[in-house]
Design an enzyme around this catalytic site. Structure first.
Site, PDB file in Angstrom:
ATOM      1  N   PHE A 126       0.874  -1.174   0.000  1.00 44.38           N
ATOM      2  CA  PHE A 126       0.000   0.000   0.000  1.00 44.38           C
ATOM      3  C   PHE A 126       0.915   1.229   0.000  1.00 44.38           C
ATOM      4  O   PHE A 126       1.773   1.370   0.874  1.00 44.38           O
ATOM      5  CB  PHE A 126      -0.886  -0.029   1.243  1.00 44.38           C
ATOM      6  CG  PHE A 126      -1.966   1.003   1.220  1.00 44.38           C
ATOM      7  CD1 PHE A 126      -3.122   0.793   0.489  1.00 44.38           C
ATOM      8  CD2 PHE A 126      -1.826   2.191   1.909  1.00 44.38           C
ATOM      9  CE1 PHE A 126      -4.121   1.750   0.451  1.00 44.38           C
ATOM     10  CE2 PHE A 126      -2.817   3.154   1.877  1.00 44.38           C
ATOM     11  CZ  PHE A 126      -3.971   2.932   1.152  1.00 44.38           C
ATOM     12  N   ASP A 197       3.379  -3.793   9.741  1.00 44.70           N
ATOM     13  CA  ASP A 197       2.095  -3.134   9.518  1.00 44.70           C
ATOM     14  C   ASP A 197       1.018  -4.217   9.536  1.00 44.70           C
ATOM     15  O   ASP A 197       1.074  -5.171   8.751  1.00 44.70           O
ATOM     16  CB  ASP A 197       2.136  -2.401   8.167  1.00 44.70           C
ATOM     17  CG  ASP A 197       0.829  -1.674   7.868  1.00 44.70           C
ATOM     18  OD1 ASP A 197      -0.240  -2.168   8.278  1.00 44.70           O
ATOM     19  OD2 ASP A 197       0.874  -0.628   7.198  1.00 44.70           O
ATOM     20  N   TYR A 222      -9.986   0.805  11.458  1.00 48.52           N
ATOM     21  CA  TYR A 222     -11.248   0.939  10.710  1.00 48.52           C
ATOM     22  C   TYR A 222     -11.500  -0.182   9.719  1.00 48.52           C
ATOM     23  O   TYR A 222     -12.515  -0.185   9.043  1.00 48.52           O
ATOM     24  CB  TYR A 222     -11.335   2.299  10.009  1.00 48.52           C
ATOM     25  CG  TYR A 222     -10.165   2.660   9.108  1.00 48.52           C
ATOM     26  CD1 TYR A 222     -10.008   2.063   7.866  1.00 48.52           C
ATOM     27  CD2 TYR A 222      -9.233   3.605   9.510  1.00 48.52           C
ATOM     28  CE1 TYR A 222      -8.942   2.406   7.041  1.00 48.52           C
ATOM     29  CE2 TYR A 222      -8.160   3.944   8.700  1.00 48.52           C
ATOM     30  CZ  TYR A 222      -8.021   3.344   7.464  1.00 48.52           C
ATOM     31  OH  TYR A 222      -6.969   3.676   6.664  1.00 48.52           O
ATOM     32  N   LYS A 223     -10.573  -1.137   9.607  1.00 48.93           N
ATOM     33  CA  LYS A 223     -10.787  -2.267   8.698  1.00 48.93           C
ATOM     34  C   LYS A 223     -11.444  -3.406   9.482  1.00 48.93           C
ATOM     35  O   LYS A 223     -12.609  -3.309   9.832  1.00 48.93           O
ATOM     36  CB  LYS A 223      -9.466  -2.647   8.030  1.00 48.93           C
ATOM     37  CG  LYS A 223      -8.994  -1.549   7.061  1.00 48.93           C
ATOM     38  CD  LYS A 223      -7.607  -1.767   6.505  1.00 48.93           C
ATOM     39  CE  LYS A 223      -7.243  -0.626   5.556  1.00 48.93           C
ATOM     40  NZ  LYS A 223      -5.802  -0.516   5.313  1.00 48.93           N
ATOM     41  N   ARG A 370     -11.488  -7.029  -5.684  1.00 50.26           N
ATOM     42  CA  ARG A 370     -11.079  -7.472  -4.352  1.00 50.26           C
ATOM     43  C   ARG A 370     -12.290  -7.676  -3.439  1.00 50.26           C
ATOM     44  O   ARG A 370     -13.178  -6.821  -3.382  1.00 50.26           O
ATOM     45  CB  ARG A 370     -10.142  -6.412  -3.765  1.00 50.26           C
ATOM     46  CG  ARG A 370      -9.442  -6.814  -2.493  1.00 50.26           C
ATOM     47  CD  ARG A 370      -8.427  -5.760  -2.074  1.00 50.26           C
ATOM     48  NE  ARG A 370      -9.093  -4.569  -1.555  1.00 50.26           N
ATOM     49  CZ  ARG A 370      -8.545  -3.720  -0.690  1.00 50.26           C
ATOM     50  NH1 ARG A 370      -7.313  -3.923  -0.251  1.00 50.26           N
ATOM     51  NH2 ARG A 370      -9.197  -2.665  -0.265  1.00 50.26           N
TER      52      ARG A 370
HETATM   53  C1  LIG Z   1      -5.294   0.813   5.008  1.00 53.32           C
HETATM   54  C2  LIG Z   1      -3.806   0.912   5.015  1.00 53.32           C
HETATM   55  C3  LIG Z   1      -3.158   2.092   5.395  1.00 53.32           C
HETATM   56  C4  LIG Z   1      -3.948   3.320   5.758  1.00 53.32           C
HETATM   57  O1  LIG Z   1      -3.136   4.372   6.107  1.00 53.32           O
HETATM   58  P1  LIG Z   1      -3.719   5.688   6.782  1.00 53.32           P
HETATM   59  O2  LIG Z   1      -2.501   6.501   7.004  1.00 53.32           O
HETATM   60  O3  LIG Z   1      -4.398   5.268   8.061  1.00 53.32           O
HETATM   61  O4  LIG Z   1      -4.672   6.309   5.816  1.00 53.32           O
HETATM   62  C5  LIG Z   1      -1.772   2.099   5.437  1.00 53.32           C
HETATM   63  N1  LIG Z   1      -1.058   1.000   5.115  1.00 53.32           N
HETATM   64  C6  LIG Z   1      -1.644  -0.146   4.723  1.00 53.32           C
HETATM   65  C7  LIG Z   1      -0.814  -1.331   4.384  1.00 53.32           C
HETATM   66  C8  LIG Z   1      -3.031  -0.217   4.653  1.00 53.32           C
HETATM   67  O5  LIG Z   1      -3.620  -1.339   4.269  1.00 53.32           O
END
Ligand SMILES: *Cc1c(COP(=O)(O)O)cnc(C)c1O
Length: 411
Positions: A126, A197, A222-223, A370
């Site tokens: 991400f 992460d 939030y996931k 997805r």
């Molecule tokens: C959802 C997600 C984020 C979200 O980052 P925010 O800074 O909270 O917007 C970051 N890294 C990964 C791998 C994610 O899946």
């Protein structure tokens, strides 16, 4: 093994987690396969929101920092979350966005290895994680380099120049699971630190940060933790680093004595050092309701059902839509997070057609359709019905409608 609807209903009847669905507000006619992006609302969040806004803020005003426990929310929620990720009491705070927490953790880790100049991340991760590392490198004035590698290259690339690895446990697109204990051990062998992460693992599968010896970790609430849109993320720092690891966003909330109002920064000696400023109290308060549910569930049973749901989805999709999709996720359930990513060149339009019919997943460029399978509120019947609708869209080429071709801002 072939399934029919009756066999599916029997799976639901025998599901030990079936009772959790009633604790979520799932709209009628909606098959929600996007809890890996935004979890649905816990039913109880509505009353809590009314209380926080109406009473704690509306009536008690500033007294609520003490009387409603606002000041302790980041650490109190961190302690609730800790057992879900294999952390101890006092090792986790809920605060800020994931990217910001990752920045703090990476900066702290790199500062602990002043003689090393490289941080390793996964290139296809991400992007915000990589962007944050690049921002940190830019701030370092050339001292720090960011190395972006793919899954099978990371372990072999860790060497005496590596200050830290910062790897996402479950890949956001494919759902592939990294070997957390193995990679952490490999980093430590080379004298590097390991940052994880957990955005796509926390609440979806057992995680054992301390068992793996992880140094730092971050992740979303939030996931799979159903904390609400934009609810604060979490940060874990192993206890052995408290008082040693210094994060650079030295706001007053991370001060040893925030209410002494001293002119000079002095970090708190505990996990509060990773806080920066005043917290979004309404959002934090609501995040607790998602944690209440996650903590009440047996995470082993969650993982077992997650593997069964994703297996079932892949099998049914292949039966009902033969030769139509690629499968970007690992085939073996043990290697896969709680999602299934299919590939199709017209994936965007197909997802739009699905959403129009109440099956909500998402699309990740260039071709990934997805689907997230959150075991606390999904039924086996939802998987069956979702594939039924997908098969109808593919059989009738319903995705060809012109309005499904137009890209929206958020996919
Ligand atoms: C959802 C997600 C984020 C979200 O980052 P925010 O800074 O909270 O917007 C970051 N890294 C990964 C791998 C994610 O899946």
């Amino acid at each position: 093994m072939t399934f029919d609807r009756a066999a599916i209903l029997a799976l639901d009847a025998a599901d030990p987690l079936a009772g959790f669905r009633d604790r979520f507000a799932i709209p009628d006619g909606c098959i929600y396969l996007d809890g890996n992006s935004l979890g649905p609302r816990p039913v109880a969040a509505l009353d809590r929101a009314a209380h926080v806004v109406g009473v704690e803020w509306g009536v008690d005003l500033i007294k609520s920092w003490n009387t409603a426990g606002w000041f302790e929310l980041p650490t109190r929620l961190g302690d609730r979350l800790a057992p879900l990720i294999g952390a101890g009491t006092g090792e986790v705070v809920v605060t800020d966005a994931t990217g910001i927490n990752l920045f703090k953790a990476m900066a702290a880790a790199v500062a602990m290895r002043p003689d090393r100049d490289t941080i390793i991340l996964e290139g296809s991760n991400f992007p915000t994680n990589n962007y944050m590392a690049q921002g940190l490198a830019a701030l370092s004035g050339g001292r720090l380099q960011v190395k972006l590698l793919e899954k099978d290259e990371i372990a072999g690339a860790i060497d005496t120049r590596t200050a830290a690895i910062a790897v996402t446990h479950v890949h956001y697109k494919t759902g592939h699971i990294h070997d957390m204990p193995g990679l952490t051990a490999r980093a430590h062998e080379a004298g590097a630190l390991a940052i994880w992460d957990l955005c796509h693992s926390a609440g979806a599968m057992p995680v054992d940060l301390n068992g793996a010896g992880a140094d730092f970790a971050v992740g979303c609430t939030y996931k799979y933790l159903n904390g609400g849109p934009g609810s604060p993320a979490f940060l874990f720092a192993a206890r052995r680093h408290h008082g040693q690891a210094i994060q650079p966003l030295t706001g007053w909330w991370g001060h040893a004595e925030p209410f002494a109002f001293r002119p000079t920064y002095a970090p708190a000696g505990d996990i509060r050092q990773f806080l920066t400023g005043t917290q979004p109290i309404v959002s934090l308060s609501l995040a607790e309701l998602g944690l209440d549910i996650a903590c009440a569930a047996d995470i082993g049973a969650v993982r077992k059902k997650s593997m069964a749901l994703t297996d079932l989805f892949i099998r049914l999709a292949e039966q009902r839509c033969p030769e139509m999709f690629g499968v970007a996720s690992p085939r073996a359930a043990e290697d896969r997070g709680s999602q299934v990513s299919l590939t199709h060149p017209e994936g965007y339009a197909i997802m739009r057609a699905l959403i129009d019919r109440g099956v909500i997943g998402d699309f990740r460029a260039p071709d990934i359709v997805r689907f997230g399978f959150a075991p606390l509120y999904l039924r086996y019947l939802d998987v069956w019905d979702a594939v039924d609708i997908l098969a109808e869209i593919m059989a009738t080429a319903a995705w060809r409608r012109p309005e499904y071709q137009v890209r929206e801002a958020v996919t």
